[in-house]
Design an enzyme around this catalytic site. Sequence first.
Site, PDB file in Angstrom:
ATOM      1  N   PRO A 241       0.929  -1.008   0.056  1.00  0.00           N
ATOM      2  CA  PRO A 241       0.061  -0.019  -0.046  1.00  0.00           C
ATOM      3  C   PRO A 241       0.945   1.179   0.061  1.00  0.00           C
ATOM      4  CG  PRO A 241      -0.095  -1.075   1.871  1.00  0.00           C
ATOM      5  CD  PRO A 241       0.825  -1.811   1.256  1.00  0.00           C
ATOM      6  N   ASP A 417       5.831   2.198   2.376  1.00  0.00           N
ATOM      7  CA  ASP A 417       4.778   1.233   2.569  1.00  0.00           C
ATOM      8  C   ASP A 417       4.255   1.455   3.688  1.00  0.00           C
ATOM      9  OD1 ASP A 417       3.282  -1.245   3.354  1.00  0.00           O
ATOM     10  OD2 ASP A 417       4.991  -2.629   2.792  1.00  0.00           O
ATOM     11  N   HIS A 418       2.828   1.950   3.535  1.00  0.00           N
ATOM     12  CA  HIS A 418       2.079   2.367   4.838  1.00  0.00           C
ATOM     13  C   HIS A 418       1.719   1.563   5.846  1.00  0.00           C
ATOM     14  CE1 HIS A 418      -0.037   5.421   6.641  1.00  0.00           C
ATOM     15  NE2 HIS A 418      -0.956   5.847   5.809  1.00  0.00           N
ATOM     16  N   ARG A 419       2.093   0.168   5.620  1.00  0.00           N
ATOM     17  CA  ARG A 419       1.863  -0.758   6.730  1.00  0.00           C
ATOM     18  C   ARG A 419       3.030  -0.658   7.583  1.00  0.00           C
ATOM     19  NH1 ARG A 419       2.103  -6.134   3.255  1.00  0.00           N
ATOM     20  NH2 ARG A 419       3.568  -4.950   2.410  1.00  0.00           N
ATOM     21  N   VAL A 421       5.255   2.525   7.836  1.00  0.00           N
ATOM     22  CA  VAL A 421       5.270   3.794   8.033  1.00  0.00           C
ATOM     23  C   VAL A 421       4.157   4.699   8.144  1.00  0.00           C
ATOM     24  CG1 VAL A 421       6.649   5.980   7.170  1.00  0.00           C
ATOM     25  CG2 VAL A 421       7.482   3.663   6.965  1.00  0.00           C
TER      26      VAL A 421
END
Length: 445
Positions: A241, A417-419, A421
């Site tokens: 993501p 990667d929004h998972r 950060v």
Amino acid sequence: MSVEQIKIPDIGDFDSVDVIEVLVSEGDVVAVDDSLLTLESDKATMEIPSPFSGKVTKVSVSVGDKVSEGTYVLDIEVSGEAAASAPVAESKPAPADKTSEKAPEKAAEPTPAPAPKAEPAPAQPSPVAIANAKPVNTQEMGAAYHASPSVRAFARKLGAELSQVSGSGPKGRIMQTDVEAFIKSVMQGSAPASAGATGGAGIPPVSFIDFSQFGETETEELGRIKKISGKFLHTSWLNVPHVTQFDECDITEMDQFRKDMKATAEKQGVKLTPLVFVMKAVVKALQDYPSFNASLSPDGQSIIKKKYYNIGIAVDTPNGLVVPVVKDVDKKGIYDLSRDLMALSAKARDGKLSPADMSGGCFTISSLGGIGGTQFTPIVNAPEVAIMGLSKAKMQPVWNGKEFEPRLMMPFSVSYDHRAVDGAEGVRFTTTVSQYLSDLRQLIM
Ligand code: CAO
């Protein structure tokens, strides 16, 4: 018809490497670039592609054997026509289109066969690094999958996406029964039909159009590097993501310093570009924000923070995009980094990078600053969690509170990667990099 003895090509600095998979058996029909063997050293896993299309008539290696460059491994019976045309003498590098991020690449052009008996020149396909650093379960990392040519052909025939199939064979190898089970589950509605779908309606395929109805067309097969990098980019695009944070930094002083040091640098045999200073600033920011110098565990439940600082640099080559890794950036000075960068990018352009040169990266920088552009959204080089995109610096009027001042501003972006950060951390990271580049003195604090 001729029988070609296949030997291990140049595999870089590795000697006596374990064969962990033999992907073909006697009687299998293979195409050029089909994987024949998987080798594993303590640094990398690589597949050995077939230089010919034809029938495997003898296999002389087994799992557990050790091989080096030049070790004879198997025979391929090549038909007359194929024998003359199959050896993919390296693709003729087309001049890279410097105005485009994705410069079109000239595909390998098989030499037409003048006579059926033409002796094929020994092709030297490069091994394909399929995993970095320590041996990993490449399936878990989402990086690659193993299947024999016949299983690949079977999957292709049925339209099954192998990246979606779980392998039950040794080391996760995909067997024909796995493909059959996958197709069955799709038919029963329990598995998504297309790559990357994790629910909902899946990803509808792009419909193919016969473009020749609108005008003349020419079809060129993608080169091997482009096919491989395409798979990695697609995997990352579908699995990660992405968020892209845009920013800019004032590099007026940094660039003046770079120019002041130009003559001294030349005496040291190096050419200073902004990129090496950016590498240093990035590493300092990675030390401040360790979540960016990390990878997620395969189950997505933990973050693995790395205590070393190796930076991958995207290099544009006539054959496609490659990412050599500059090691231990935290421990090196600007001249040493410039030397490493020059050596690795020269090796990349000559097609001489070894799997070790491309392993062990923590964070990637893609610099289009020497070409142009204002901003772009780089794709995270998974399993890393962040990548920086550099664009071209320009003189701009900047308000200093009293008046506009001419300042050299460099736009950049960081996709992450929004998972791993959060958004606030994302912008803190880019702000920090920007501060370091605006005042290089902070790098020694
Ligand atoms: N702003 C302004 N000028 C810049 C700049 C920037 N951000 N970055 C580089 N430049 C200048 C350099 O200073 C140099 O000019 P001078 O000769 O006057 O000093 C010129 O542009 C050319 O630099 P370079 O590109 O040769 O060197 P580099 O160290 O900046 O980059 C490398 C090296 C290997 C990264 C680069 O050559 C390259 O291949 N870039 C493309 C990467 C790519 O394709 N990324 C896309 C990946 S996603 O598809």
